[in-house]
Design a protein around this motif. Structure first.
Motif, PDB file in Angstrom:
ATOM      1  N   ASN A 116       1.070  -1.166   0.170  1.00 18.67           N
ATOM      2  CA  ASN A 116       0.157  -0.133   0.491  1.00 18.67           C
ATOM      3  C   ASN A 116       0.738   0.984  -0.348  1.00 18.67           C
ATOM      4  OD1 ASN A 116      -2.838   1.244   0.351  1.00 18.67           O
ATOM      5  ND2 ASN A 116      -2.555   1.629   1.996  1.00 18.67           N
ATOM      6  N   THR A 118       0.890   5.662  -0.458  1.00 16.37           N
ATOM      7  CA  THR A 118       0.269   6.816  -0.106  1.00 16.37           C
ATOM      8  C   THR A 118       1.857   7.338  -0.865  1.00 16.37           C
ATOM      9  OG1 THR A 118      -0.844   6.634   1.535  1.00 16.37           O
ATOM     10  CG2 THR A 118       0.320   9.174   1.157  1.00 16.37           C
ATOM     11  N   PHE A 129      -1.888  10.213  -4.156  1.00 17.26           N
ATOM     12  CA  PHE A 129      -2.727   9.613  -4.820  1.00 17.26           C
ATOM     13  C   PHE A 129      -2.354   8.210  -3.638  1.00 17.26           C
ATOM     14  CE2 PHE A 129       0.850   7.315  -6.938  1.00 17.26           C
ATOM     15  CZ  PHE A 129       1.855   7.077  -6.474  1.00 17.26           C
ATOM     16  N   THR A 130      -2.888   7.219  -3.342  1.00 17.77           N
ATOM     17  CA  THR A 130      -2.758   6.691  -2.001  1.00 17.77           C
ATOM     18  C   THR A 130      -3.389   5.418  -2.931  1.00 17.77           C
ATOM     19  OG1 THR A 130      -3.140   6.996  -0.017  1.00 17.77           O
ATOM     20  CG2 THR A 130      -3.613   4.980   0.318  1.00 17.77           C
ATOM     21  N   GLN A 131      -2.943   4.276  -2.703  1.00 16.29           N
ATOM     22  CA  GLN A 131      -2.999   2.699  -4.462  1.00 16.29           C
ATOM     23  C   GLN A 131      -3.363   1.801  -3.314  1.00 16.29           C
ATOM     24  OE1 GLN A 131      -2.709   3.585  -7.807  1.00 16.29           O
ATOM     25  NE2 GLN A 131      -2.838   1.920  -8.751  1.00 16.29           N
ATOM     26  N   SER A 132      -3.343   0.705  -3.753  1.00 16.56           N
ATOM     27  CA  SER A 132      -2.559  -0.359  -3.269  1.00 16.56           C
ATOM     28  C   SER A 132      -1.838  -1.605  -5.068  1.00 16.56           C
ATOM     29  CB  SER A 132      -3.458  -1.730  -3.121  1.00 16.56           C
ATOM     30  OG  SER A 132      -2.750  -3.182  -1.984  1.00 16.56           O
ATOM     31  N   PHE A 133      -0.535  -1.609  -4.430  1.00 18.44           N
ATOM     32  CA  PHE A 133      -0.386  -2.275  -5.460  1.00 18.44           C
ATOM     33  C   PHE A 133       0.217  -4.166  -5.701  1.00 18.44           C
ATOM     34  CE2 PHE A 133       0.916   1.750  -6.136  1.00 18.44           C
ATOM     35  CZ  PHE A 133       0.887   2.212  -7.097  1.00 18.44           C
ATOM     36  N   ARG A 165       3.131   4.811 -11.593  1.00 22.58           N
ATOM     37  CA  ARG A 165       1.846   5.432 -11.180  1.00 22.58           C
ATOM     38  C   ARG A 165       2.734   6.712 -10.825  1.00 22.58           C
ATOM     39  NH1 ARG A 165      -1.751   8.207  -9.974  1.00 22.58           N
ATOM     40  NH2 ARG A 165      -3.676   7.254  -8.777  1.00 22.58           N
TER      41      ARG A 165
END
Length: 170
Positions: A116, A118, A129-133, A165
Protein backbone atom coordinates in the motif's frame (compact mmCIF):
# COMPACT_ATOMS: atom_id res chain seq x y z
CA UNK A 1 16.76 29.46 -46.52
CA UNK A 2 19.67 31.03 -44.65
CA UNK A 3 17.32 33.62 -43.15
CA UNK A 4 15.01 30.93 -41.79
CA UNK A 5 17.94 29.08 -40.22
CA UNK A 6 19.32 32.30 -38.78
CA UNK A 7 15.95 33.07 -37.20
CA UNK A 8 15.63 29.57 -35.71
CA UNK A 9 19.16 29.42 -34.30
CA UNK A 10 18.57 31.80 -31.34
CA UNK A 11 15.35 29.98 -30.47
CA UNK A 12 17.13 26.61 -30.51
CA UNK A 13 19.94 27.94 -28.32
CA UNK A 14 17.46 29.38 -25.81
CA UNK A 15 15.58 26.08 -25.70
CA UNK A 16 18.79 24.19 -24.95
CA UNK A 17 19.71 26.45 -22.04
CA UNK A 18 16.22 26.93 -20.64
CA UNK A 19 16.02 24.97 -17.38
CA UNK A 20 12.28 24.37 -17.73
CA UNK A 21 12.83 22.44 -20.95
CA UNK A 22 13.35 18.80 -20.05
CA UNK A 23 13.51 15.64 -22.09
CA UNK A 24 13.07 12.30 -20.42
CA UNK A 25 13.60 9.01 -22.22
CA UNK A 26 12.11 7.06 -19.34
CA UNK A 27 8.70 8.68 -19.71
CA UNK A 28 9.05 10.02 -16.18
CA UNK A 29 7.93 13.53 -15.40
CA UNK A 30 9.32 15.22 -12.32
CA UNK A 31 8.51 18.78 -13.39
CA UNK A 32 8.85 21.11 -10.43
CA UNK A 33 10.14 18.38 -8.12
CA UNK A 34 13.69 18.46 -6.79
CA UNK A 35 13.58 16.16 -3.77
CA UNK A 36 11.68 13.13 -2.56
CA UNK A 37 11.43 11.51 0.86
CA UNK A 38 10.96 7.73 0.60
CA UNK A 39 9.99 6.44 4.03
CA UNK A 40 10.67 2.92 5.29
CA UNK A 41 7.94 0.48 4.18
CA UNK A 42 7.08 -1.56 7.27
CA UNK A 43 5.97 -5.15 6.77
CA UNK A 44 2.51 -5.54 8.33
CA UNK A 45 1.56 -8.68 6.36
CA UNK A 46 0.33 -11.68 8.36
CA UNK A 47 3.32 -13.68 7.04
CA UNK A 48 6.55 -11.71 7.58
CA UNK A 49 9.89 -12.18 5.84
CA UNK A 50 12.44 -10.35 7.97
CA UNK A 51 14.44 -8.72 5.13
CA UNK A 52 11.52 -7.79 2.86
CA UNK A 53 10.89 -4.26 4.20
CA UNK A 54 14.50 -3.16 3.82
CA UNK A 55 14.89 -4.79 0.41
CA UNK A 56 11.67 -3.29 -0.96
CA UNK A 57 12.41 0.22 0.37
CA UNK A 58 15.92 0.16 -1.13
CA UNK A 59 14.61 -1.18 -4.46
CA UNK A 60 12.16 1.72 -4.67
CA UNK A 61 14.87 4.26 -3.84
CA UNK A 62 17.21 2.71 -6.42
CA UNK A 63 14.50 2.91 -9.10
CA UNK A 64 13.95 6.62 -8.39
CA UNK A 65 17.71 7.35 -8.19
CA UNK A 66 18.52 5.59 -11.45
CA UNK A 67 15.69 7.07 -13.51
CA UNK A 68 15.20 10.63 -12.26
CA UNK A 69 17.29 13.57 -11.14
CA UNK A 70 15.44 13.75 -7.81
CA UNK A 71 17.52 13.85 -4.65
CA UNK A 72 16.35 11.41 -1.99
CA UNK A 73 16.24 13.19 1.34
CA UNK A 74 14.91 12.63 4.83
CA UNK A 75 12.26 14.99 6.14
CA UNK A 76 10.73 17.83 4.15
CA UNK A 77 10.75 17.31 0.38
CA UNK A 78 8.79 18.33 -2.70
CA UNK A 79 7.37 14.77 -2.86
CA UNK A 80 6.86 12.06 -0.25
CA UNK A 81 6.33 8.32 -0.63
CA UNK A 82 5.32 6.11 2.27
CA UNK A 83 3.39 2.93 2.88
CA UNK A 84 3.55 -0.63 4.09
CA UNK A 85 3.80 -4.18 2.86
CA UNK A 86 0.32 -5.49 3.55
CA UNK A 87 0.38 -8.91 1.92
CA UNK A 88 2.76 -11.82 1.48
CA UNK A 89 1.11 -15.08 0.49
CA UNK A 90 1.88 -18.41 -1.12
CA UNK A 91 -1.04 -20.20 -2.78
CA UNK A 92 -1.41 -23.14 -5.17
CA UNK A 93 -2.22 -22.24 -8.78
CA UNK A 94 -2.39 -25.70 -10.31
CA UNK A 95 -3.16 -29.12 -8.94
CA UNK A 96 -1.25 -32.27 -9.77
CA UNK A 97 -3.08 -35.57 -9.59
CA UNK A 98 -1.77 -38.45 -7.52
CA UNK A 99 -2.82 -42.05 -7.08
CA UNK A 100 -6.27 -42.78 -5.68
CA UNK A 101 -5.07 -43.19 -2.08
CA UNK A 102 -3.47 -39.75 -1.64
CA UNK A 103 -4.89 -36.27 -2.05
CA UNK A 104 -3.82 -34.11 -5.00
CA UNK A 105 -0.81 -31.83 -4.53
CA UNK A 106 0.08 -28.41 -5.85
CA UNK A 107 1.78 -28.58 -9.25
CA UNK A 108 2.73 -24.91 -9.12
CA UNK A 109 2.42 -22.20 -6.52
CA UNK A 110 2.22 -18.42 -6.59
CA UNK A 111 4.04 -15.96 -4.34
CA UNK A 112 2.13 -12.66 -4.13
CA UNK A 113 3.31 -9.45 -2.47
CA UNK A 114 0.98 -6.48 -1.89
CA UNK A 115 2.14 -2.98 -1.00
CA UNK A 116 0.00 0.00 0.00
CA UNK A 117 1.54 3.32 -1.12
CA UNK A 118 0.74 6.94 -0.38
CA UNK A 119 2.45 9.39 -2.73
CA UNK A 120 2.22 13.11 -2.01
CA UNK A 121 3.31 15.62 -4.63
CA UNK A 122 3.45 19.08 -3.00
CA UNK A 123 3.99 20.84 -6.35
CA UNK A 124 0.95 19.36 -8.12
CA UNK A 125 -1.50 17.89 -5.60
CA UNK A 126 -3.58 16.31 -8.42
CA UNK A 127 -0.76 13.80 -8.93
CA UNK A 128 -0.91 12.58 -5.31
CA UNK A 129 -2.49 9.17 -4.65
CA UNK A 130 -3.02 6.32 -2.21
CA UNK A 131 -3.14 2.93 -3.92
CA UNK A 132 -2.52 -0.75 -3.35
CA UNK A 133 -0.11 -2.54 -5.72
CA UNK A 134 0.15 -6.32 -6.02
CA UNK A 135 2.45 -8.55 -8.09
CA UNK A 136 3.19 -12.26 -8.16
CA UNK A 137 5.55 -14.93 -9.46
CA UNK A 138 4.69 -18.57 -10.04
CA UNK A 139 7.11 -21.32 -9.04
CA UNK A 140 7.39 -25.08 -8.60
CA UNK A 141 9.21 -26.95 -5.87
CA UNK A 142 10.22 -25.73 -2.43
CA UNK A 143 9.90 -22.01 -1.70
CA UNK A 144 12.99 -21.89 0.53
CA UNK A 145 15.46 -22.39 -2.33
CA UNK A 146 13.76 -19.81 -4.56
CA UNK A 147 12.31 -17.23 -2.19
CA UNK A 148 15.08 -14.62 -2.47
CA UNK A 149 15.02 -14.69 -6.30
CA UNK A 150 11.21 -14.54 -6.39
CA UNK A 151 11.14 -11.58 -3.98
CA UNK A 152 13.74 -9.72 -6.06
CA UNK A 153 11.66 -10.19 -9.23
CA UNK A 154 8.41 -9.15 -7.52
CA UNK A 155 10.13 -6.10 -6.00
CA UNK A 156 11.25 -5.05 -9.49
CA UNK A 157 7.69 -5.37 -10.82
CA UNK A 158 6.23 -3.49 -7.84
CA UNK A 159 8.76 -0.65 -8.00
CA UNK A 160 8.14 -0.30 -11.74
CA UNK A 161 4.38 -0.12 -11.13
CA UNK A 162 4.74 2.44 -8.33
CA UNK A 163 7.28 4.51 -10.26
CA UNK A 164 5.07 4.59 -13.36
CA UNK A 165 2.02 5.59 -11.32
CA UNK A 166 3.90 8.39 -9.53
CA UNK A 167 6.04 9.79 -12.33
CA UNK A 168 4.69 8.56 -15.66
CA UNK A 169 0.96 8.91 -14.78
CA UNK A 170 0.18 5.32 -15.81
Amino acid sequence: MKRALAALLPIAILALFNSSCAISLSGASTVGLTTINVEYFENTAPLVVNYLSQQFTESLKDRIRSTTSLSIVRGEASANMKGSITGYSIEPVSVQSTNSNTPPIAGAERLTITVNVTYTNTVDKKLSFTQSFSEHQDFTGEISSQEQKLITEINKQLTDDIFNRAFANW
